[in-house]
Design a protein around this motif. Structure first.
Motif, PDB file in Angstrom:
ATOM      1  N   TRP A  50       0.787  -1.228   0.000  1.00 15.93           N
ATOM      2  CA  TRP A  50       0.000   0.000   0.000  1.00 15.93           C
ATOM      3  C   TRP A  50       0.825   1.286   0.000  1.00 15.93           C
ATOM      4  O   TRP A  50       0.399   2.270  -0.640  1.00 15.93           O
TER       5      TRP A  50
ATOM      6  N   GLY B 221     -12.485   4.537  -3.467  1.00 13.37           N
ATOM      7  CA  GLY B 221     -11.985   5.801  -2.920  1.00 13.37           C
ATOM      8  C   GLY B 221     -10.773   5.568  -2.034  1.00 13.37           C
ATOM      9  O   GLY B 221      -9.909   4.735  -2.326  1.00 13.37           O
TER      10      GLY B 221
ATOM     11  N   SER C 268     -21.044  11.966  -1.897  1.00 12.15           N
ATOM     12  CA  SER C 268     -20.105  11.137  -1.126  1.00 12.15           C
ATOM     13  C   SER C 268     -18.720  11.260  -1.739  1.00 12.15           C
ATOM     14  O   SER C 268     -18.007  10.280  -1.920  1.00 12.15           O
TER      15      SER C 268
HETATM   16  C1  LIG Z   1      -2.747   7.496   2.778  1.00  9.56           C
HETATM   17  C2  LIG Z   1      -3.959   7.286   3.634  1.00  9.56           C
HETATM   18  C3  LIG Z   1      -3.954   6.285   4.587  1.00  9.56           C
HETATM   19  C4  LIG Z   1      -5.069   6.102   5.393  1.00  9.56           C
HETATM   20  N1  LIG Z   1      -5.066   5.069   6.266  1.00  9.56           N
HETATM   21  C5  LIG Z   1      -6.173   4.824   6.979  1.00  9.56           C
HETATM   22  C6  LIG Z   1      -6.230   3.683   7.813  1.00  9.56           C
HETATM   23  O1  LIG Z   1      -5.285   2.888   7.900  1.00  9.56           O
HETATM   24  N2  LIG Z   1      -7.363   3.466   8.530  1.00  9.56           N
HETATM   25  C7  LIG Z   1      -8.415   4.340   8.465  1.00  9.56           C
HETATM   26  O2  LIG Z   1      -9.402   4.134   9.174  1.00  9.56           O
HETATM   27  N3  LIG Z   1      -8.393   5.416   7.669  1.00  9.56           N
HETATM   28  C8  LIG Z   1      -7.316   5.660   6.902  1.00  9.56           C
HETATM   29  N4  LIG Z   1      -7.305   6.733   6.062  1.00  9.56           N
HETATM   30  C9  LIG Z   1      -8.487   7.618   6.020  1.00  9.56           C
HETATM   31  C10 LIG Z   1      -9.742   6.965   5.449  1.00  9.56           C
HETATM   32  O3  LIG Z   1      -9.396   6.046   4.449  1.00  9.56           O
HETATM   33  C11 LIG Z   1     -10.696   8.064   4.919  1.00  9.56           C
HETATM   34  O4  LIG Z   1     -11.029   8.950   5.970  1.00  9.56           O
HETATM   35  C12 LIG Z   1     -11.995   7.518   4.356  1.00  9.56           C
HETATM   36  O5  LIG Z   1     -11.741   6.455   3.477  1.00  9.56           O
HETATM   37  C13 LIG Z   1     -12.762   8.634   3.648  1.00  9.56           C
HETATM   38  O6  LIG Z   1     -13.958   8.139   3.105  1.00  9.56           O
HETATM   39  P1  LIG Z   1     -14.914   9.062   2.229  1.00  9.56           P
HETATM   40  O7  LIG Z   1     -16.056   8.222   1.822  1.00  9.56           O
HETATM   41  O8  LIG Z   1     -15.191  10.320   2.970  1.00  9.56           O
HETATM   42  O9  LIG Z   1     -14.046   9.517   0.976  1.00  9.56           O
HETATM   43  P2  LIG Z   1     -13.341   8.645  -0.149  1.00  9.56           P
HETATM   44  O10 LIG Z   1     -13.203   7.237   0.257  1.00  9.56           O
HETATM   45  O11 LIG Z   1     -12.115   9.376  -0.531  1.00  9.56           O
HETATM   46  O12 LIG Z   1     -14.380   8.657  -1.343  1.00  9.56           O
HETATM   47  C14 LIG Z   1     -14.605   9.757  -2.176  1.00  9.56           C
HETATM   48  C15 LIG Z   1     -14.774   9.239  -3.589  1.00  9.56           C
HETATM   49  O13 LIG Z   1     -15.354  10.255  -4.390  1.00  9.56           O
HETATM   50  C16 LIG Z   1     -14.660  10.332  -5.624  1.00  9.56           C
HETATM   51  N5  LIG Z   1     -14.843  11.702  -6.085  1.00  9.56           N
HETATM   52  C17 LIG Z   1     -14.319  12.832  -5.556  1.00  9.56           C
HETATM   53  N6  LIG Z   1     -14.773  13.905  -6.230  1.00  9.56           N
HETATM   54  C18 LIG Z   1     -15.620  13.431  -7.174  1.00  9.56           C
HETATM   55  C19 LIG Z   1     -16.418  14.067  -8.157  1.00  9.56           C
HETATM   56  N7  LIG Z   1     -16.443  15.394  -8.284  1.00  9.56           N
HETATM   57  N8  LIG Z   1     -17.154  13.287  -8.986  1.00  9.56           N
HETATM   58  C20 LIG Z   1     -17.149  11.928  -8.853  1.00  9.56           C
HETATM   59  N9  LIG Z   1     -16.409  11.286  -7.929  1.00  9.56           N
HETATM   60  C21 LIG Z   1     -15.673  12.038  -7.097  1.00  9.56           C
HETATM   61  C22 LIG Z   1     -13.238   9.956  -5.281  1.00  9.56           C
HETATM   62  O14 LIG Z   1     -12.513   9.554  -6.404  1.00  9.56           O
HETATM   63  C23 LIG Z   1     -13.457   8.858  -4.255  1.00  9.56           C
HETATM   64  O15 LIG Z   1     -13.596   7.603  -4.844  1.00  9.56           O
HETATM   65  C24 LIG Z   1      -6.203   6.943   5.247  1.00  9.56           C
HETATM   66  C25 LIG Z   1      -6.199   7.944   4.282  1.00  9.56           C
HETATM   67  C26 LIG Z   1      -5.097   8.109   3.463  1.00  9.56           C
HETATM   68  C27 LIG Z   1      -5.139   9.173   2.425  1.00  9.56           C
END
Ligand SMILES: Cc1cc2nc3c(=O)[nH]c(=O)nc-3n(C[C@H](O)[C@H](O)[C@H](O)COP(=O)(O)OP(=O)(O)OC[C@H]3O[C@@H](n4cnc5c(N)ncnc54)[C@H](O)[C@@H]3O)c2cc1C
Length: 557
Positions: free
Chosen positions: A59, A94, A262
């Motif tokens: 990863w 995501g 989302s």
């Molecule tokens: C490097 C890293 C390591 C991490 N490690 C951990 C961990 O070990 N454990 C943990 O609990 N958390 C971890 N996190 C944090 C956790 O993964 C996130 O907080 C969580 O996944 C966020 O979920 P979300 O649904 O808010 O956003 P996301 O999962 O980011 O989903 C958003 C989605 O929307 C899409 N998108 C964005 N804008 C648009 C648009 N305009 N049109 C269409 N699609 C769009 C994106 O491509 C993405 O697929 C980590 C984060 C990072 C960056």
């Protein structure tokens, strides 16, 4: 089904979910469970089928890759003007497709404080228990496992919890009281594969539902109204589909019931702002017509802060040895593929410590404790090698801890930089602008040093590595200068479309996650979390998304 192009779209769907990430895929699954409900899921990135998205050990290589939006902050005043990189997944699943897979729920305090803040008991720790879906034997839930490839340092970590009372062993850090040092849990299945929201919630059976369409490579740019008398009655999304990474012309598709954003903490606010939802003063400079005054859009950005620190290890059985040996890498990959065993089933972090600063710390004279008693002020996790720590340490072997602030008080913001909805926004987490954050991360570094100074590490930990080696960590000024020059993002941004009480003058969504003052528009992702949990954020996002799906289903029953 996966659509091969936007030409296959229906004219309209009951629900459109924007962003096939951690939260979005939960919703796409749950809402399409009802055969009579049509759902469209729109994702900017592509399919999550590459090998490196499946092998836990690989990863770190995903950061900065084509699966990453590769965001960068504005120059951070309290970090010597450094701009900090932040990753987020640009792929189905995501950020759950590229993250470190740790599954840490946070403390019961975290959930209860939010429930109190927003005035909805449904978000409390006890009320949310039915939404913790993590059973490897069930369909459409995430698999969460303890480390199944035991690392050579693990024994010493556990011995340290027995001999040093600063790090008491916690047998169940995910059960509400997180304080202490315990075994980690991760979103990795019993075959050693990464579990993401895409692998768990978009199984082939779900993808094959006739009432679910999934459109990839399509970035939603803004929301559209079909009502000439009400520009804020959003009934369609505008999107740009890319073919071979080349964006095409803007198209649109309609929702008869709801649009659900989302797109994540950095993806959701720009869609609102480009649609005229936000603070009018932030929009008019870009020629965007304000349609709904909501000043909190993009505000309250909160992230954890982290610093990579490494020590020389008296061992050759560390991450570095694998990194330097292509033959060994090929063998480990083969083993992973054939048997689902070996080092490659491990994401690298077997233990997480959630620790509180001393109750008599000087900072409490000016800052009240922001965390409840079940909650850590800082964290450090142990890695068998310098996985995320200082660069330039390749030729030796290391052990590392990555101290992080779990309960930060700095608040930043996200704003637009351009009228072009495909352009990246301006991200300013305002790291370390609150004195609490600097104090706590300093204490975290000192605590990590005490951890490795404990008896079980005698003869194994040979001393601090890199710039960290010369640092006098007992000297506040020197330590703080080192931190300003070296801290990085904890990669957990939340709060940019915060939930607040119904009728509050601040916040972006009500406790039912509907955008304040609007119908037919909801937000379900990390952006709605108003207070950052003292945890890696994916567990809370999954739990929130499960409850959100039930709230939405109940409304349309
Ligand atoms: C490097 C890293 C390591 C991490 N490690 C951990 C961990 O070990 N454990 C943990 O609990 N958390 C971890 N996190 C944090 C956790 O993964 C996130 O907080 C969580 O996944 C966020 O979920 P979300 O649904 O808010 O956003 P996301 O999962 O980011 O989903 C958003 C989605 O929307 C899409 N998108 C964005 N804008 C648009 C648009 N305009 N049109 C269409 N699609 C769009 C994106 O491509 C993405 O697929 C980590 C984060 C990072 C960056």
């Amino acid at each position: 089904k996966f659509l091969t192009s936007s030409n296959e779209l229906n004219k309209q769907y009951n629900f459109i979910v924007v962003g096939g990430g951690t939260a979005g895929n939960v919703l796409a699954n749950r809402l399409s469970q009802d055969e009579g409900t049509s759902v469209l899921l729109v994702e900017a990135g592509g399919l999550n089928d590459a090998l490196e998205l499946k092998v836990p050990y690989l990863w770190p290589g995903l950061l900065g890759s084509a699966y990453d939006w590769n965001s960068t902050t504005t120059p951070q005043a309290a970090l010597d003007g450094r701009a900090i990189s932040i990753s987020r997944g640009f792929v189905l699943g995501g950020t759950s497709s590229i993250n470190a897979m740790l599954y840490t729920r946070g403390s019961s305090d975290n959930y209860n404080n939010i429930a109190t803040l927003v005035g909805d008991e449904g978000w409390s720790w006890n009320s949310l228990q039915p939404y913790i879906h993590e059973d490897a034997t069930q369909i459409d839930t995430i698999s969460v496992t303890p480390p199944r490839y035991i690392q050579p340092i693990d024994d010493r970590v556990i011995q340290t919890t027995a001999v040093n009372s600063e790090f008491p062993f916690n047998a169940a850090p995910n059960a509400g009281n997180q304080v202490g040092m315990g075994w980690s849990e991760s979103t990795i299945d019993t075959n050693g594969r990464r579990i993401s929201s895409a692998t768990a919630y978009l199984t082939p059976a779900v993808v094959n539902r006739p009432n679910l369409d999934i459109l990839l490579h399509s970035q939603v740019t803004r929301l559209l109204s079909s009502d000439p008398t009400n520009a804020a009655k959003f009934t369609a999304v505008e999107f740009v589909e890319s073919v071979n990474r080349v964006p095409g012309a803007a198209k649109s598709v309609s929702a008869t019931k709801e649009i659900i954003l989302s797109a994540g903490s950095f993806g959701t606010p720009p869609i609102l702002l480009h649609s005229g939802v936000g603070d009018a003063a932030d929009l008019t400079p870009f020629g965007i017509t304000p349609v709904h005054q909501l000043p909190s859009v993009g505000k309250n950005l909160t992230d954890h802060l982290l610093i990579g620190t490494a020590w020389f290890a008296n061992s050759t059985d560390t991450y570095e040895t694998v990194k330097r040996n292509a033959t060994l890498q090929a063998e480990l990959l083969e083993q992973w593929q054939q048997t689902g065993t070996g080092a490659y089933i491990n994401a690298g972090i077997d233990h997480v410590g959630c620790i509180r600063i001393a109750p008599n710390s000087s900072i409490f004279q000016t800052v009240p404790d922001p965390a409840g008693p079940n909650t850590g002020h800082f964290e450090f996790y142990i890695t068998n090698g310098n996985v995320f720590g200082p660069p330039g340490l390749e030729s030796d072997n290391f052990i590392a801890a990555d101290p992080a602030v779990l309960s930060p008080l700095s608040r930043g913001s996200l704003t637009l930089l351009s009228a072009n909805p495909l352009a990246a926004p301006s991200i300013d987490p305002a790291y370390m602008t609150h004195p609490w954050d600097l104090f706590v991360i300093g204490e975290a570094v000192r605590s990590a040093q005490r951890f490795f100074s404990s008896a079980p590490w005698n003869g194994y930990v040979l001393g601090r590595a890199g710039d960290f080696a010369a640092l006098d960590i007992d000297d506040d000024d020197a330590l703080h200068a080192f931190l300003r020059a070296n801290v990085a993002s904890g990669q957990h941004p939340v709060g940019t479309a915060s939930m607040s009480p119904r009728g509050a003058s601040w916040g972006v969504v009500d406790p039912d996650l509907k955008v304040k003052g609007l119908n037919g528009l909801r937000i379900v992702d990390a952006s709605v979390i108003p207070l950052i949990p003292a945890a890696h954020t994916q567990a809370m996002v999954y739990i929130y998304a499960e409850r959100a799906a039930d709230i939405i289903k109940a409304e349309y029953k």
